[in-house]
Scaffold this active site. Structure first.
Site, PDB file in Angstrom:
ATOM      1  N   LEU A 162       3.874   2.735  -5.449  1.00  0.00           N
ATOM      2  CA  LEU A 162       3.103   3.590  -6.520  1.00  0.00           C
ATOM      3  C   LEU A 162       1.845   3.009  -6.567  1.00  0.00           C
ATOM      4  O   LEU A 162       0.931   3.787  -6.676  1.00  0.00           O
ATOM      5  CB  LEU A 162       4.314   3.521  -7.528  1.00  0.00           C
ATOM      6  CG  LEU A 162       3.778   4.196  -9.103  1.00  0.00           C
ATOM      7  CD1 LEU A 162       3.418   5.705  -8.504  1.00  0.00           C
ATOM      8  CD2 LEU A 162       4.655   4.025 -10.007  1.00  0.00           C
ATOM      9  N   HIS A 175      12.549   3.724 -12.440  1.00  0.00           N
ATOM     10  CA  HIS A 175      12.359   3.820 -13.810  1.00  0.00           C
ATOM     11  C   HIS A 175      12.638   4.960 -14.419  1.00  0.00           C
ATOM     12  O   HIS A 175      12.872   5.871 -13.875  1.00  0.00           O
ATOM     13  CB  HIS A 175      10.847   3.165 -14.107  1.00  0.00           C
ATOM     14  CG  HIS A 175      10.822   1.941 -13.810  1.00  0.00           C
ATOM     15  ND1 HIS A 175       9.855   1.363 -12.390  1.00  0.00           N
ATOM     16  CD2 HIS A 175      10.730   0.713 -14.421  1.00  0.00           C
ATOM     17  CE1 HIS A 175       9.862   0.267 -12.455  1.00  0.00           C
ATOM     18  NE2 HIS A 175      10.350  -0.361 -13.485  1.00  0.00           N
ATOM     19  N   THR A 214       1.161  -1.264 -18.066  1.00  0.00           N
ATOM     20  CA  THR A 214       2.609  -0.860 -18.880  1.00  0.00           C
ATOM     21  C   THR A 214       3.081   0.015 -17.935  1.00  0.00           C
ATOM     22  O   THR A 214       2.920  -0.063 -16.760  1.00  0.00           O
ATOM     23  CB  THR A 214       1.943  -0.123 -19.898  1.00  0.00           C
ATOM     24  OG1 THR A 214       3.138   0.411 -20.795  1.00  0.00           O
ATOM     25  CG2 THR A 214       1.296   1.443 -19.742  1.00  0.00           C
ATOM     26  N   HIS A 259       0.804  -1.285   0.095  1.00  0.00           N
ATOM     27  CA  HIS A 259      -0.005   0.194  -0.081  1.00  0.00           C
ATOM     28  C   HIS A 259       0.956   1.170  -0.079  1.00  0.00           C
ATOM     29  O   HIS A 259       0.420   2.332  -0.231  1.00  0.00           O
ATOM     30  CB  HIS A 259      -0.905   0.041   1.395  1.00  0.00           C
ATOM     31  CG  HIS A 259      -0.349   0.307   2.289  1.00  0.00           C
ATOM     32  ND1 HIS A 259       0.601  -0.670   3.054  1.00  0.00           N
ATOM     33  CD2 HIS A 259      -0.055   1.586   3.282  1.00  0.00           C
ATOM     34  CE1 HIS A 259       0.862  -0.254   4.266  1.00  0.00           C
ATOM     35  NE2 HIS A 259       0.392   1.149   4.417  1.00  0.00           N
ATOM     36  N   ARG A 260       2.326   1.096  -0.035  1.00  0.00           N
ATOM     37  CA  ARG A 260       3.064   2.279   0.415  1.00  0.00           C
ATOM     38  C   ARG A 260       3.578   2.618  -1.205  1.00  0.00           C
ATOM     39  O   ARG A 260       4.294   3.812  -1.225  1.00  0.00           O
ATOM     40  CB  ARG A 260       4.059   2.113   1.504  1.00  0.00           C
ATOM     41  CG  ARG A 260       3.740   2.503   2.787  1.00  0.00           C
ATOM     42  CD  ARG A 260       4.719   2.404   3.742  1.00  0.00           C
ATOM     43  NE  ARG A 260       4.402   2.829   5.057  1.00  0.00           N
ATOM     44  CZ  ARG A 260       5.315   2.928   5.953  1.00  0.00           C
ATOM     45  NH1 ARG A 260       6.583   2.519   5.916  1.00  0.00           N
ATOM     46  NH2 ARG A 260       4.984   3.469   7.299  1.00  0.00           N
ATOM     47  N   TRP A 264      20.478   7.837 -20.523  1.00  0.00           N
ATOM     48  CA  TRP A 264      21.278   6.602 -20.936  1.00  0.00           C
ATOM     49  C   TRP A 264      20.523   5.988 -22.342  1.00  0.00           C
ATOM     50  O   TRP A 264      19.310   6.322 -22.422  1.00  0.00           O
ATOM     51  CB  TRP A 264      20.505   5.472 -19.899  1.00  0.00           C
ATOM     52  CG  TRP A 264      21.811   5.247 -18.770  1.00  0.00           C
ATOM     53  CD1 TRP A 264      22.675   6.181 -18.474  1.00  0.00           C
ATOM     54  CD2 TRP A 264      22.174   4.033 -18.330  1.00  0.00           C
ATOM     55  NE1 TRP A 264      23.416   5.607 -17.382  1.00  0.00           N
ATOM     56  CE2 TRP A 264      23.282   4.479 -17.320  1.00  0.00           C
ATOM     57  CE3 TRP A 264      21.857   2.750 -18.299  1.00  0.00           C
ATOM     58  CZ2 TRP A 264      23.970   3.349 -16.581  1.00  0.00           C
ATOM     59  CZ3 TRP A 264      22.040   1.613 -17.542  1.00  0.00           C
ATOM     60  CH2 TRP A 264      23.354   1.939 -16.762  1.00  0.00           C
ATOM     61  N   TYR A 276      13.189 -10.974 -12.900  1.00  0.00           N
ATOM     62  CA  TYR A 276      11.918  -9.971 -12.565  1.00  0.00           C
ATOM     63  C   TYR A 276      10.732 -10.588 -13.409  1.00  0.00           C
ATOM     64  O   TYR A 276       9.651 -11.207 -13.137  1.00  0.00           O
ATOM     65  CB  TYR A 276      11.943  -8.607 -12.782  1.00  0.00           C
ATOM     66  CG  TYR A 276      10.751  -7.994 -12.486  1.00  0.00           C
ATOM     67  CD1 TYR A 276      10.212  -7.689 -11.244  1.00  0.00           C
ATOM     68  CD2 TYR A 276       9.878  -7.592 -13.560  1.00  0.00           C
ATOM     69  CE1 TYR A 276       8.893  -7.154 -11.164  1.00  0.00           C
ATOM     70  CE2 TYR A 276       8.581  -6.970 -13.339  1.00  0.00           C
ATOM     71  CZ  TYR A 276       8.162  -6.612 -12.278  1.00  0.00           C
ATOM     72  OH  TYR A 276       7.036  -5.897 -11.912  1.00  0.00           O
ATOM     73  N   ARG A 324       8.157   3.989 -25.312  1.00  0.00           N
ATOM     74  CA  ARG A 324       7.381   3.626 -23.983  1.00  0.00           C
ATOM     75  C   ARG A 324       6.224   4.086 -24.036  1.00  0.00           C
ATOM     76  O   ARG A 324       6.168   5.387 -24.239  1.00  0.00           O
ATOM     77  CB  ARG A 324       8.262   3.804 -22.746  1.00  0.00           C
ATOM     78  CG  ARG A 324       9.746   3.047 -22.688  1.00  0.00           C
ATOM     79  CD  ARG A 324       9.457   1.717 -22.562  1.00  0.00           C
ATOM     80  NE  ARG A 324      10.628   0.729 -22.436  1.00  0.00           N
ATOM     81  CZ  ARG A 324      11.369   0.302 -23.393  1.00  0.00           C
ATOM     82  NH1 ARG A 324      10.891   0.333 -24.679  1.00  0.00           N
ATOM     83  NH2 ARG A 324      12.518  -0.596 -23.309  1.00  0.00           N
ATOM     84  N   LYS A 332       7.406 -13.000 -12.320  1.00  0.00           N
ATOM     85  CA  LYS A 332       5.832 -12.469 -12.506  1.00  0.00           C
ATOM     86  C   LYS A 332       5.284 -13.568 -13.437  1.00  0.00           C
ATOM     87  O   LYS A 332       3.976 -13.407 -13.215  1.00  0.00           O
ATOM     88  CB  LYS A 332       5.849 -11.230 -13.370  1.00  0.00           C
ATOM     89  CG  LYS A 332       6.136  -9.886 -12.391  1.00  0.00           C
ATOM     90  CD  LYS A 332       5.067  -9.654 -11.290  1.00  0.00           C
ATOM     91  CE  LYS A 332       5.337  -8.428 -10.524  1.00  0.00           C
ATOM     92  NZ  LYS A 332       4.284  -8.288  -9.394  1.00  0.00           N
TER      93      LYS A 332
END
Length: 312
Positions: free
Chosen positions: A15, A180, A165, A12-13, A203, A137, A210, A141
């Site tokens: 994003l 990100h 996304t 809950h903390r 970078w 990752y 995106r 998932k």
């Protein structure tokens, strides 16, 4: 979900979790449950089982996860696969054993094959090789999605999985090593403006494209699907349009008000060339994103500036 339903928001903390919590509260849901990581370590099976046994939970939003950008994925691959496998396994299994009515699992569009056709349709999952820097990752998932589907098939649960996304919004991670691209660029341009730096390094070549979804839009989509969707097949959540990293950098430069030059470090990795999701399925169900990118970035930058003032 009824107003009095007992709803657990894992993470809950973060994003996503904070946005889901905020939207639930705005809609009048009052029986919300959450725990900080110090109160409940989701990587510890016994703690998670005990938590579900002691709380009569009706619905679960599984937004807790270890997430990060290219730098973090490169440097902490073991952490990403281990922590995510533990978190989702413990929560999904404990939810089943406790008789939870419905669970929503947050996947990610970065787990689609690196060179999948664009835009990404739900059926493209597991049809090609993954982006190498993101593989630990992504594998975790994918296992979570398959676990939800397998529990539905074997135990008759109602566990759904969504594929958001790239996200941004309040409570984002602005750490340059683990964040990100969008929040990282906000911080870079802000600090360069404050320091009156002549250049900002970005970078990669700037060519990859995106798609960016505001976390409030994602939260609305998650609530919509929790109330209206019960299929085991995944559902993309996005806006249906993307932007190059170069154009994003210059958009953030303008929002921040930085007047120096932008330099692209072409020796750094670009990651997946493009990652636009097909939102036909969720649009057909009756949901569409509403927050334009520039508007969302301006709001996030204002919140970031306010947070910097508080810290000072």
């Amino acid at each position: 979900m009824e107003i009095g339903s007992k709803i657990y928001i894992a993470g809950h903390r973060g994003l996503v979790g904070s946005a889901i919590t905020r939207v639930l509260e705005e809609r009048g849901y009052q029986n919300l449950i959450y725990r900080t990581s110090s109160e409940l370590d989701l990587r510890e099976r016994d703690q998670v089982q005990r938590f579900f046994e002691e709380n009569d939970i009706d619905y679960v939003f599984l937004a807790a996860a270890k997430v990060g950008g290219i730098v973090a994925n490169n440097e902490y691959p073991a952490d990403f696969i281990r922590d995510n496998l533990l978190i989702q396994t413990n929560v999904i299994d404990s939810a089943y054993r406790a008789g939870v009515k419905k669970l929503l699992f947050l996947g990610s569009t970065c787990i689609y094959p690196k060179f999948a056709p664009q835009p990404l349709k739900e059926e493209y999952l597991l049809t090609g090789e993954l982006e190498p820097t993101n593989q630990p990752y992504a594998i975790a998932k994918i296992a979570g999605i398959n676990m939800c589907q397998s529990y539905n098939r074997q135990y008759g649960t109602k566990f759904i999985s969504v594929m958001p996304t790239n996200m941004y919004g309040p409570n984002d991670n602005f750490d340059l090593k683990t964040s990100h691209v969008l929040p990282a660029l906000i911080r870079k341009f802000h600090e360069a403006k404050e320091a009156e730096a002549l250049t900002v390094e970005v970078w990669g070549t700037g060519k990859p494209k995106r798609e960016f979804l505001h976390s409030d839009d994602l939260a609305e989509a998650c609530l919509f699907l929790m109330e209206h969707y019960e299929d085991s097949e995944i559902v993309n959540i996005g806006v249906g349009e993307d932007i190059s990293i170069k154009d994003l950098a210059f958009l953030i430069k303008d929002v921040v008000g930085y007047e120096g030059d932008v330099v692209f470090n072409t020796s750094a990795p670009d990651g997946t060339p493009r990652k636009l999701v097909d939102v036909t399925k969720i649009n057909g169900l009756g949901w569409k994103a509403t927050i334009p990118l520039e508007q969302g970035i301006r709001a996030v930058y204002e919140a970031f500036q306010a947070e910097q003032v508080v810290r000072q």
